[in-house]
Motif scaffolding. Structure first.
Motif, PDB file in Angstrom:
ATOM      1  N   GLY A  45      -1.563   5.861  -2.103  1.00 34.69           N
ATOM      2  CA  GLY A  45      -2.425   5.494  -3.226  1.00 34.69           C
ATOM      3  C   GLY A  45      -1.732   4.550  -4.188  1.00 34.69           C
ATOM      4  O   GLY A  45      -2.348   3.605  -4.702  1.00 34.69           O
ATOM      5  N   LEU A  46      -0.440   4.789  -4.447  1.00 30.60           N
ATOM      6  CA  LEU A  46       0.321   3.875  -5.290  1.00 30.60           C
ATOM      7  C   LEU A  46       0.387   2.486  -4.660  1.00 30.60           C
ATOM      8  O   LEU A  46       0.294   1.470  -5.356  1.00 30.60           O
ATOM      9  CB  LEU A  46       1.727   4.424  -5.507  1.00 30.60           C
ATOM     10  CG  LEU A  46       1.867   5.620  -6.451  1.00 30.60           C
ATOM     11  CD1 LEU A  46       3.271   6.218  -6.346  1.00 30.60           C
ATOM     12  CD2 LEU A  46       1.580   5.202  -7.890  1.00 30.60           C
ATOM     13  N   ALA A  47       0.572   2.442  -3.343  1.00 28.80           N
ATOM     14  CA  ALA A  47       0.604   1.149  -2.659  1.00 28.80           C
ATOM     15  C   ALA A  47      -0.725   0.418  -2.817  1.00 28.80           C
ATOM     16  O   ALA A  47      -0.752  -0.784  -3.113  1.00 28.80           O
ATOM     17  CB  ALA A  47       0.938   1.347  -1.185  1.00 28.80           C
ATOM     18  N   ASN A  48      -1.833   1.123  -2.623  1.00 29.39           N
ATOM     19  CA  ASN A  48      -3.136   0.489  -2.802  1.00 29.39           C
ATOM     20  C   ASN A  48      -3.321  -0.016  -4.230  1.00 29.39           C
ATOM     21  O   ASN A  48      -3.805  -1.132  -4.451  1.00 29.39           O
ATOM     22  CB  ASN A  48      -4.252   1.465  -2.442  1.00 29.39           C
ATOM     23  CG  ASN A  48      -4.451   1.619  -0.956  1.00 29.39           C
ATOM     24  OD1 ASN A  48      -4.139   0.724  -0.177  1.00 29.39           O
ATOM     25  ND2 ASN A  48      -4.974   2.764  -0.531  1.00 29.39           N
ATOM     26  N   ALA A  49      -2.926   0.799  -5.187  1.00 28.29           N
ATOM     27  CA  ALA A  49      -3.094   0.416  -6.587  1.00 28.29           C
ATOM     28  C   ALA A  49      -2.277  -0.824  -6.924  1.00 28.29           C
ATOM     29  O   ALA A  49      -2.650  -1.601  -7.816  1.00 28.29           O
ATOM     30  CB  ALA A  49      -2.699   1.571  -7.502  1.00 28.29           C
ATOM     31  N   ASN A  50      -1.175  -1.028  -6.206  1.00 25.64           N
ATOM     32  CA  ASN A  50      -0.324  -2.187  -6.440  1.00 25.64           C
ATOM     33  C   ASN A  50      -0.549  -3.309  -5.424  1.00 25.64           C
ATOM     34  O   ASN A  50       0.233  -4.259  -5.372  1.00 25.64           O
ATOM     35  CB  ASN A  50       1.142  -1.763  -6.417  1.00 25.64           C
ATOM     36  CG  ASN A  50       1.559  -1.014  -7.665  1.00 25.64           C
ATOM     37  OD1 ASN A  50       1.882  -1.622  -8.679  1.00 25.64           O
ATOM     38  ND2 ASN A  50       1.542   0.309  -7.602  1.00 25.64           N
ATOM     39  N   LEU A  51      -1.607  -3.169  -4.602  1.00 23.47           N
ATOM     40  CA  LEU A  51      -1.983  -4.191  -3.623  1.00 23.47           C
ATOM     41  C   LEU A  51      -0.829  -4.486  -2.661  1.00 23.47           C
ATOM     42  O   LEU A  51      -0.545  -5.631  -2.315  1.00 23.47           O
ATOM     43  CB  LEU A  51      -2.422  -5.482  -4.336  1.00 23.47           C
ATOM     44  CG  LEU A  51      -3.552  -5.315  -5.358  1.00 23.47           C
ATOM     45  CD1 LEU A  51      -3.744  -6.592  -6.155  1.00 23.47           C
ATOM     46  CD2 LEU A  51      -4.855  -4.921  -4.679  1.00 23.47           C
ATOM     47  N   LEU A  52      -0.179  -3.410  -2.221  1.00 23.74           N
ATOM     48  CA  LEU A  52       1.038  -3.506  -1.419  1.00 23.74           C
ATOM     49  C   LEU A  52       0.784  -3.202   0.038  1.00 23.74           C
ATOM     50  O   LEU A  52       0.074  -2.248   0.380  1.00 23.74           O
ATOM     51  CB  LEU A  52       2.064  -2.482  -1.919  1.00 23.74           C
ATOM     52  CG  LEU A  52       3.154  -2.941  -2.874  1.00 23.74           C
ATOM     53  CD1 LEU A  52       3.970  -1.739  -3.307  1.00 23.74           C
ATOM     54  CD2 LEU A  52       4.043  -3.970  -2.209  1.00 23.74           C
TER      55      LEU A  52
END
Length: 507
Positions: free
Chosen positions: A371-378
């Motif tokens: 989820g953190l990756a998605n939020a940071n477009l990673l």
């Protein structure tokens, strides 16, 4: 472009992969087809320095011992003579061109196999705990210089990092203060690998050094001091980078090579990306002090793990509520480091990529980091595809189980819709594994003729989208092509929002 994938690293001899099923190091066409069906379009593909340059005395039929360590011809402290005594052309050469070429040929075969299924390879020079004598992997035996200190095996590979011999071995590598020229040899091998793979369209880039460690890390001052050494290892002395905080020119030790690891790679392959990592403490939330480096095509690669309990192996700590803060801190630290590393080549800072996370089956942890990756477009690569007899990993890390089936616990979180290509600038992306709802918003670029492409796992083993899904687009139109949704923005749209939900569209 956002990529999702997995790591595949075989850390012991022969340090590469077999395309035939049934072997412990198998990576087969069936594996590649399964990866593609899960939406994976990149594999972080491990290579090992020991496999590329094992040396003249290595015997893999014998157990790992310290018999080949501390050679006086290599480990005597002093200035390096030319390219070093152990590398290509050295007076006590451990380098063998046919050995390296045979290894690279095997690597290229795996790259080409993956590429035939639409999967790129990020070629990763992998190490953990420096060498097999410390219950790790990476450096060849001839490159182990411990001042005569014997290896100490604590019974926990990650705890071995903090034993005296490991600290000294790493120090000699980073200080490059032995006549064998350890960095010169490492860089020369990388140049050979990059030169051999330069024309391969299946390669996306090179990861220079996995999880750089030094006994200096653990304090703010120690982290900053080691990161300065690490940056000098990356750049060399002829084109040094800048300090992260002051942006003053970095003063590199005179014992370092003139041409560092990154320019050695880029001189062999000027077109593919080069991924550099901060020190291993950054994996757990320490600050990143790597400053701007004057090269094109750079990507900040990092890992996001939680070290919830000191003394445990990296990957046996899941379920701790203490993990949420550190894992979010990792993202914040790397985002800040990326911005401060801007150069004339990359005015907005280098791209970034999460090349390891997971390594376990705790869905709370996987959901949080994904989820953190998605939020940071990673983009990211999960650790790892199979267990591969991993000497420095955890018992539940594999996504593909020993019976050849995909682990449903892990896959229910990380196999998800995502934008594989965006015709514009993405501004937000999210996925809820409890409802399987996906959303993407982007600002369209009218100069891009190609559509935005969103992968949907309709062919996956679990029945989420197999019975149908609804793609709704605001500011554009969509068509489906197999497991892809193709989105074309309206000519006047200032923003486009795409949502994917299970089931058929209503109305």
């Amino acid at each position: 472009m956002i990529m999702h994938g997995v790591n595949a690293v075989y850390k012991t001899y022969p340090f590469d992969f077999n395309p035939v099923a049934g072997s412990s190091n198998s990576l087969t066409p069936s594996d590649a087809a399964e990866m593609a069906s899960l939406g994976f379009d990149v594999v972080r593909l491990g290579i090992v320095w020991e496999g590329l340059e094992p040396g003249s005395t290595e015997d893999y039929a014998e157990p790992a011992t310290a018999a080949d360590d501390n050679s006086k011809a290599i480990c005597t402290e002093g200035l390096v003579n030319g390219a070093g005594t152990a590398g290509p052309g050295g007076s006590d050469s451990q380098y063998n061109q046919s050995t390296l070429q045979a290894y690279v040929t095997a690597v290229r075969a795996t790259v080409d196999l993956l590429a035939s299924y639409g999967i790129y390879s990020l070629v990763d020079m992998h190490q953990d705990v420096y060498n097999a004598h410390f219950a790790g992997e990476g450096a060849p035996d001839w490159a182990v210089c411990t001042n005569g200190l014997p290896p100490t095996n604590t019974g926990n590979w990650s705890a071995n990092y903090f034993t005296p011999a490991v600290g000294v071995a790493f120090d000699h590598f980073w200080d490059n203060d032995v006549v064998g020229g350890l960095q010169q040899n490492y860089d020369a091998v990388w140049h050979q690998v990059a030169s051999a793979l330069a024309g391969d369209p299946g390669v996306v880039g090179y990861d220079v050094f996995n999880e750089p460690f030094s006994s200096e890390i653990g304090t703010v001052a120690g982290n900053a001091a080691f990161d300065a050494k690490l940056e000098c290892f990356y750049t060399g002395t002829s084109t040094p980078g800048e300090q992260a905080q002051t942006h003053a020119p970095l003063l590199c030790p005179p014992t370092d090579p003139a041409v560092g690891a990154i320019p050695s790679i880029e001189s062999g392959d000027p077109n593919h990306l080069v991924f550099y990592e901060p020190d291993v403490g950054n994996d757990f939330g320490d600050a990143n002090y790597i400053g701007p480096m004057p090269y094109p095509n750079l990507v900040l690669g990092f890992h996001d793990y939680c070290l919830a309990s000191a003394g445990q192996a990296y990957f046996d700590f899941y379920g701790s509520p203490a993990c949420s803060g550190p894992e979010q801190t990792v993202m914040q630290q790397e985002s800040a480091a990326r911005a401060s590393a801007a150069t004339r080549y990359q005015p907005g800072g280098p791209a970034w990529f999460m090349s390891e996370f997971g390594a376990g089956e705790d869905t709370t942890d996987l959901t949080r980091v994904a989820g953190l990756a998605n939020a940071n477009l990673l983009g990211w690569t999960y650790w790892q595809w199979k267990q591969y007899e991993d000497p420095t990993g955890g018992s539940t890390e594999a996504l593909l189980r020993s019976d050849g089936s995909v682990d449903p616990v892990k896959a229910a979180v990380i196999v998800q819709p995502y934008a594989q290509a965006v015709a514009g600038t993405p501004t937000s992306m999210s996925y809820d594994p409890s409802t399987h709802h996906y959303s993407l918003t982007f600002i369209p670029d009218p100069t891009v003729a190609a559509p935005t492409v969103v992968f949907v796992p309709v062919n996956s083993f679990y029945d989420v989208y197999r019975s149908g899904y609804c793609a709704t687009v605001s500011g554009g139109t969509s068509t489906t092509a197999g497991d892809k949704v193709l989105i074309a923005a309206d000519p006047t749209a200032r923003a486009v929002t795409v949502t994917i939900t299970p089931g058929t569209c209503l109305g």
